[in-house]
Design a protein around this motif. Structure first.
Motif, PDB file in Angstrom:
ATOM      1  N   GLY A  10       0.797  -1.154  -0.056  1.00 54.31           N
ATOM      2  CA  GLY A  10       0.100  -0.031  -0.165  1.00 54.31           C
ATOM      3  C   GLY A  10       0.822   1.145   0.051  1.00 54.31           C
ATOM      4  N   SER A  46      -7.924   7.680   1.182  1.00 54.13           N
ATOM      5  CA  SER A  46      -6.800   7.024   1.582  1.00 54.13           C
ATOM      6  C   SER A  46      -7.195   5.456   1.173  1.00 54.13           C
ATOM      7  CB  SER A  46      -6.660   6.783   3.254  1.00 54.13           C
ATOM      8  OG  SER A  46      -6.286   8.085   3.821  1.00 54.13           O
ATOM      9  N   LEU A  47      -8.379   5.016   1.298  1.00 50.58           N
ATOM     10  CA  LEU A  47      -8.907   3.696   1.017  1.00 50.58           C
ATOM     11  C   LEU A  47      -8.604   3.712  -0.552  1.00 50.58           C
ATOM     12  CD1 LEU A  47     -12.025   3.255   2.700  1.00 50.58           C
ATOM     13  CD2 LEU A  47     -10.195   1.689   3.025  1.00 50.58           C
ATOM     14  N   CYS A  48      -8.899   4.757  -1.460  1.00 50.96           N
ATOM     15  CA  CYS A  48      -8.597   4.849  -2.929  1.00 50.96           C
ATOM     16  C   CYS A  48      -7.210   4.851  -3.256  1.00 50.96           C
ATOM     17  CB  CYS A  48      -9.262   5.825  -3.380  1.00 50.96           C
ATOM     18  SG  CYS A  48     -11.083   6.010  -3.318  1.00 50.96           S
ATOM     19  N   VAL A  50      -4.667   3.376  -1.178  1.00 53.23           N
ATOM     20  CA  VAL A  50      -4.080   2.134  -0.983  1.00 53.23           C
ATOM     21  C   VAL A  50      -4.458   1.273  -1.865  1.00 53.23           C
ATOM     22  CG1 VAL A  50      -3.729   0.649   0.803  1.00 53.23           C
ATOM     23  CG2 VAL A  50      -3.721   2.769   1.545  1.00 53.23           C
ATOM     24  N   ALA A  51      -5.905   1.191  -2.329  1.00 51.19           N
ATOM     25  CA  ALA A  51      -6.398   0.444  -3.402  1.00 51.19           C
ATOM     26  C   ALA A  51      -5.550   0.430  -4.562  1.00 51.19           C
ATOM     27  CB  ALA A  51      -7.866   0.626  -3.559  1.00 51.19           C
ATOM     28  N   ALA A  86      -8.143  -7.481  -2.372  1.00 54.11           N
ATOM     29  CA  ALA A  86      -8.057  -6.443  -1.377  1.00 54.11           C
ATOM     30  C   ALA A  86      -8.079  -5.113  -2.054  1.00 54.11           C
ATOM     31  CB  ALA A  86      -6.638  -6.614  -0.597  1.00 54.11           C
ATOM     32  N   GLY A  87      -7.544  -5.045  -3.221  1.00 54.93           N
ATOM     33  CA  GLY A  87      -7.272  -3.629  -3.970  1.00 54.93           C
ATOM     34  C   GLY A  87      -8.789  -3.260  -4.449  1.00 54.93           C
ATOM     35  N   GLY A  89     -11.631  -4.215  -3.241  1.00 52.98           N
ATOM     36  CA  GLY A  89     -12.545  -4.226  -2.071  1.00 52.98           C
ATOM     37  C   GLY A  89     -12.534  -3.000  -1.456  1.00 52.98           C
ATOM     38  N   MET A  90     -11.048  -2.308  -1.278  1.00 59.45           N
ATOM     39  CA  MET A  90     -10.674  -0.944  -0.558  1.00 59.45           C
ATOM     40  C   MET A  90     -11.594   0.208  -1.679  1.00 59.45           C
ATOM     41  SD  MET A  90      -6.992  -1.146   1.137  1.00 59.45           S
ATOM     42  CE  MET A  90      -6.328  -2.307  -0.182  1.00 59.45           C
ATOM     43  N   ALA A  93     -14.989   0.336  -1.155  1.00 63.44           N
ATOM     44  CA  ALA A  93     -15.222   0.993   0.041  1.00 63.44           C
ATOM     45  C   ALA A  93     -14.923   2.353   0.139  1.00 63.44           C
ATOM     46  CB  ALA A  93     -14.500   0.337   1.070  1.00 63.44           C
ATOM     47  N   GLY A  94     -14.074   2.940  -0.384  1.00 60.50           N
ATOM     48  CA  GLY A  94     -13.671   4.585  -0.676  1.00 60.50           C
ATOM     49  C   GLY A  94     -14.909   5.131  -1.265  1.00 60.50           C
TER      50      GLY A  94
END
Length: 290
Positions: A10, A46-48, A50-51, A86-87, A89-90, A93-94
């Protein structure tokens, strides 16, 4: 995967640059850092971010197997399937958080942050999927950062002023130069230096407000000095100098945000962005920024 590998995938050491981007976008839009939506914006973006970093490694797994075998996927410490999962999914979520900010919060601006977030997600996915052989990929990366300003602005106001887009465009120029360097990292050299001229555009624009206020002038000098210091590693051409230059320029995003915030009339908040710069440098000692 282990937590250490997740942090590496990330590039979490660069997250403070996302947070200061959010602050800059909100301030440029005329919002306040005390707005309760700001922490949620930081979480969503941040989610976007790290994704995007996770998906970058997943899409680049074959390239990394040849040139960067220490990365988690080619080293066998994480599978491509779990990194993709995980990518995506994050990223989803973002986008959900941005949609909630538009419709589920008092004073929300409706569809605007959601649509801007979807544009950001599309830019992230396009960059990750098709950046190695795309000569325009530095522009796409710059667009991703510009859209962080835009998303933050649309989350607090329905019609952001033009200075949001101007500052975002200058940040795009900065990222084009930075990304061009990063693309040459596996070679540990930079073949052409002309794209680096784009790094000069943000400080040239900021020269006028710097002449009008002491706080802006100080931040302008710090920003320019840091960019020159980071670029000095390219001149040395020693092993590891290109990654050091990239890491320094990434941290410099916070200084640009501080400069923009001060120029917008919030010198106190600009100090927070400077703190983000110092935090980024500290985190880069533990987690590689590239």
């Amino acid at each position: 995967m282990k937590w250490r590998d997740a942090l590496e995938l990330g590039r979490v050491s660069n997250l403070p640059t996302v947070w200061t981007n959010v602050l800059a976008g909100v301030v440029l839009a005329g919002g306040a850092a005390s707005d309760p939506r700001v922490p949620w914006l930081m979480l969503a973006l941040s989610l976007c971010y790290v994704a995007g970093m996770f998906l970058n490694d997943a899409f680049d797994r074959e390239f990394d197997a040849r040139h960067r075998r220490e990365r988690p996927i080619p080293a066998g410490r994480a599978s491509a399937a779990e990194v993709f999962g995980a990518g995506f999914g994050m990223l989803a979520a973002g986008i959900v958080v941005l949609g909630w900010l538009g419709y589920g919060v008092a004073g929300g601006t409706g569809w605007r942050p959601l649509v801007a977030g979807l544009a950001l997600a599309a830019a992230i996915l396009f960059y990750d999927w098709h950046h190695k052989r795309n000569p325009l990929s530095p522009i796409v990366m710059g667009l991703c950062r510009m859209l962080v300003y835009v998303v933050a602005a649309y989350a607090v106001i329905a019609e952001p002023p033009g200075r949001v887009f101007l500052a975002g465009l200058l940040l795009l120029c900065y990222l084009v130069g930075l990304t061009y360097i990063a693309r040459q990292e596996h070679l540990d050299r930079v073949a052409n230096l002309w794209p680096l001229l784009l790094l000069a555009l943000p400080p040239l624009w900021a020269l006028r407000p710097a002449l009008a206020g002491a706080a802006v002038a100080v931040l302008w000098m710090v920003f320019v000095a840091w960019v020159l210091y980071s670029l000095s590693f390219l001149k040395r051409r020693r092993p590891g100098d290109v990654p050091r230059a990239v890491g320094g320029l990434l941290a410099g995003i916070c200084l640009w945000d501080a400069l923009v915030i001060a120029a917008a009339g919030s010198p106190g908040l600009a100090a927070v962005a400077v703190g983000g710069f110092l935090l980024t440098l500290g985190l880069q000692r533990f987690v590689s920024p590239t």
